[in-house]
Design a protein around this motif. Sequence first.
Motif, mmCIF file in Angstrom:
data_model
loop_
_atom_site.group_PDB
_atom_site.id
_atom_site.type_symbol
_atom_site.label_atom_id
_atom_site.label_comp_id
_atom_site.label_asym_id
_atom_site.label_seq_id
_atom_site.Cartn_x
_atom_site.Cartn_y
_atom_site.Cartn_z
ATOM 1 N N VAL A 49 76.505 76.561 -20.839
ATOM 2 C CA VAL A 49 77.271 75.920 -21.703
ATOM 3 C C VAL A 49 78.333 77.208 -22.043
ATOM 4 N N GLU A 50 77.885 78.131 -22.567
ATOM 5 C CA GLU A 50 78.762 79.153 -23.228
ATOM 6 C C GLU A 50 79.570 79.864 -22.098
ATOM 7 N N CYS A 51 79.170 79.917 -20.922
ATOM 8 C CA CYS A 51 80.007 80.363 -19.854
ATOM 9 C C CYS A 51 81.115 79.459 -19.632
ATOM 10 N N ALA A 52 80.715 78.356 -19.351
ATOM 11 C CA ALA A 52 81.603 76.956 -18.917
ATOM 12 C C ALA A 52 82.597 76.963 -20.228
ATOM 13 N N GLU A 53 82.275 76.915 -21.385
ATOM 14 C CA GLU A 53 83.377 76.951 -22.370
ATOM 15 C C GLU A 53 84.198 78.249 -22.277
ATOM 16 N N ARG A 54 83.895 79.284 -22.260
ATOM 17 C CA ARG A 54 84.775 80.661 -22.096
ATOM 18 C C ARG A 54 85.671 80.271 -20.889
ATOM 19 N N ALA A 55 85.349 79.824 -19.880
ATOM 20 C CA ALA A 55 85.766 79.929 -18.601
ATOM 21 C C ALA A 55 86.954 78.888 -18.620
ATOM 22 N N ARG A 56 86.493 77.658 -19.620
ATOM 23 C CA ARG A 56 87.794 76.774 -19.781
ATOM 24 C C ARG A 56 88.767 77.084 -20.872
ATOM 25 N N GLU A 57 88.382 77.981 -21.961
ATOM 26 C CA GLU A 57 89.395 78.718 -22.830
ATOM 27 C C GLU A 57 90.361 79.604 -21.910
ATOM 28 N N ARG A 58 89.775 80.422 -21.118
ATOM 29 C CA ARG A 58 90.527 81.354 -20.461
ATOM 30 C C ARG A 58 91.424 80.630 -19.122
ATOM 31 N N GLY A 59 90.944 79.221 -18.953
ATOM 32 C CA GLY A 59 91.911 78.821 -17.991
ATOM 33 C C GLY A 59 91.338 79.032 -16.465
ATOM 34 N N GLU A 60 90.090 79.472 -16.498
ATOM 35 C CA GLU A 60 89.668 80.123 -15.037
ATOM 36 C C GLU A 60 88.438 79.093 -14.735
ATOM 37 N N MET A 61 88.586 77.804 -14.868
ATOM 38 C CA MET A 61 87.489 76.802 -14.563
ATOM 39 C C MET A 61 87.491 76.734 -13.205
ATOM 40 N N ILE A 62 86.115 76.778 -12.701
ATOM 41 C CA ILE A 62 85.681 76.202 -11.250
ATOM 42 C C ILE A 62 85.935 74.728 -10.874
ATOM 43 N N ALA A 63 85.725 73.926 -11.908
ATOM 44 C CA ALA A 63 85.908 72.374 -11.474
ATOM 45 C C ALA A 63 86.873 71.974 -12.741
ATOM 46 N N ARG A 64 87.316 70.884 -12.245
ATOM 47 C CA ARG A 64 88.274 70.093 -13.257
ATOM 48 C C ARG A 64 87.326 69.390 -14.682
ATOM 49 N N ASP A 65 86.347 68.767 -14.072
ATOM 50 C CA ASP A 65 85.319 68.160 -14.910
ATOM 51 C C ASP A 65 84.657 69.017 -15.876
ATOM 52 N N PRO A 66 84.480 68.905 -17.130
ATOM 53 C CA PRO A 66 83.595 69.838 -17.857
ATOM 54 C C PRO A 66 82.176 69.840 -17.457
ATOM 55 N N ALA A 67 81.753 68.413 -17.373
ATOM 56 C CA ALA A 67 80.336 68.452 -16.956
ATOM 57 C C ALA A 67 79.959 69.076 -15.538
ATOM 58 N N VAL A 68 80.900 69.141 -14.723
ATOM 59 C CA VAL A 68 80.601 69.762 -13.400
ATOM 60 C C VAL A 68 80.559 71.427 -13.314
ATOM 61 N N GLU A 69 81.529 71.710 -14.405
ATOM 62 C CA GLU A 69 81.607 72.972 -14.715
ATOM 63 C C GLU A 69 80.222 73.758 -15.144
ATOM 64 N N ILE A 70 79.839 72.860 -16.142
ATOM 65 C CA ILE A 70 78.547 73.256 -16.742
ATOM 66 C C ILE A 70 77.461 73.179 -15.709
ATOM 67 N N LEU A 71 77.345 72.327 -14.631
ATOM 68 C CA LEU A 71 76.462 72.318 -13.715
ATOM 69 C C LEU A 71 76.667 73.400 -12.860
ATOM 70 N N CYS A 72 77.754 73.911 -12.552
ATOM 71 C CA CYS A 72 78.220 75.067 -11.554
ATOM 72 C C CYS A 72 77.510 76.233 -12.191
ATOM 73 N N TYR A 73 77.544 76.619 -13.402
ATOM 74 C CA TYR A 73 77.164 77.607 -13.954
ATOM 75 C C TYR A 73 75.732 77.661 -14.171
ATOM 76 N N ALA A 74 75.214 76.346 -14.403
ATOM 77 C CA ALA A 74 73.426 76.450 -14.750
ATOM 78 C C ALA A 74 73.290 76.612 -13.337
ATOM 79 N N ALA A 75 73.900 76.259 -12.275
ATOM 80 C CA ALA A 75 73.262 76.573 -11.089
ATOM 81 C C ALA A 75 73.526 77.849 -10.249
ATOM 82 N N GLY A 76 74.588 78.519 -10.930
ATOM 83 C CA GLY A 76 74.924 79.991 -10.634
ATOM 84 C C GLY A 76 75.427 79.767 -9.215
#
Length: 183
Positions: A49-76
Amino acid sequence: MELLEGTLRVDDLDDVLATLSEVGDRHDVTIQAFDARYVAGRGHLERAVECAERARERGEMIARDPAVEILCYAAGRRQIERALEMGVAAGDGPATILVTGGDREADRAGRLERASGETASAEAEAIADLADELDLEEASVLDEADEERLADFFEITDAERAATDATLEELVCERVALLTVDK
């Protein structure tokens, strides 16, 4: 961040995903459900969650959906399809449902009011709704990590484990943090 744990019965995955989405929209929170066998512990999800939130704040998201972003980080993993292996699937199985977000200021106020017995946070309200709306038998499932499955999924070798005194959860959290480096 709040967690709901237990054995989740998934007869129709689309229905479960729709419930997660509806509850998330209702409480203005982000919800992601995980197959608990792939979660190394609470710290693993907190780090994601911390990494996904930081990516969103920096505009560096992997996915458009925040839940999918968390999933990507959790899965590494940067590939969403590979990260989805960590999500829930049809059938009965151990699940951990993460709820985060909402109005941060309102959540802080809600926590203070809840401490005085007056109200609950958006996250806690979403957890209560999910407990009512999902076919979930609540139980602690995070403490039952399958170390072999986790090591395989996160590609943590026996040699790597032997070379450090870090716990498996710490090694998994390292994989989560390294996702942004591995671009």
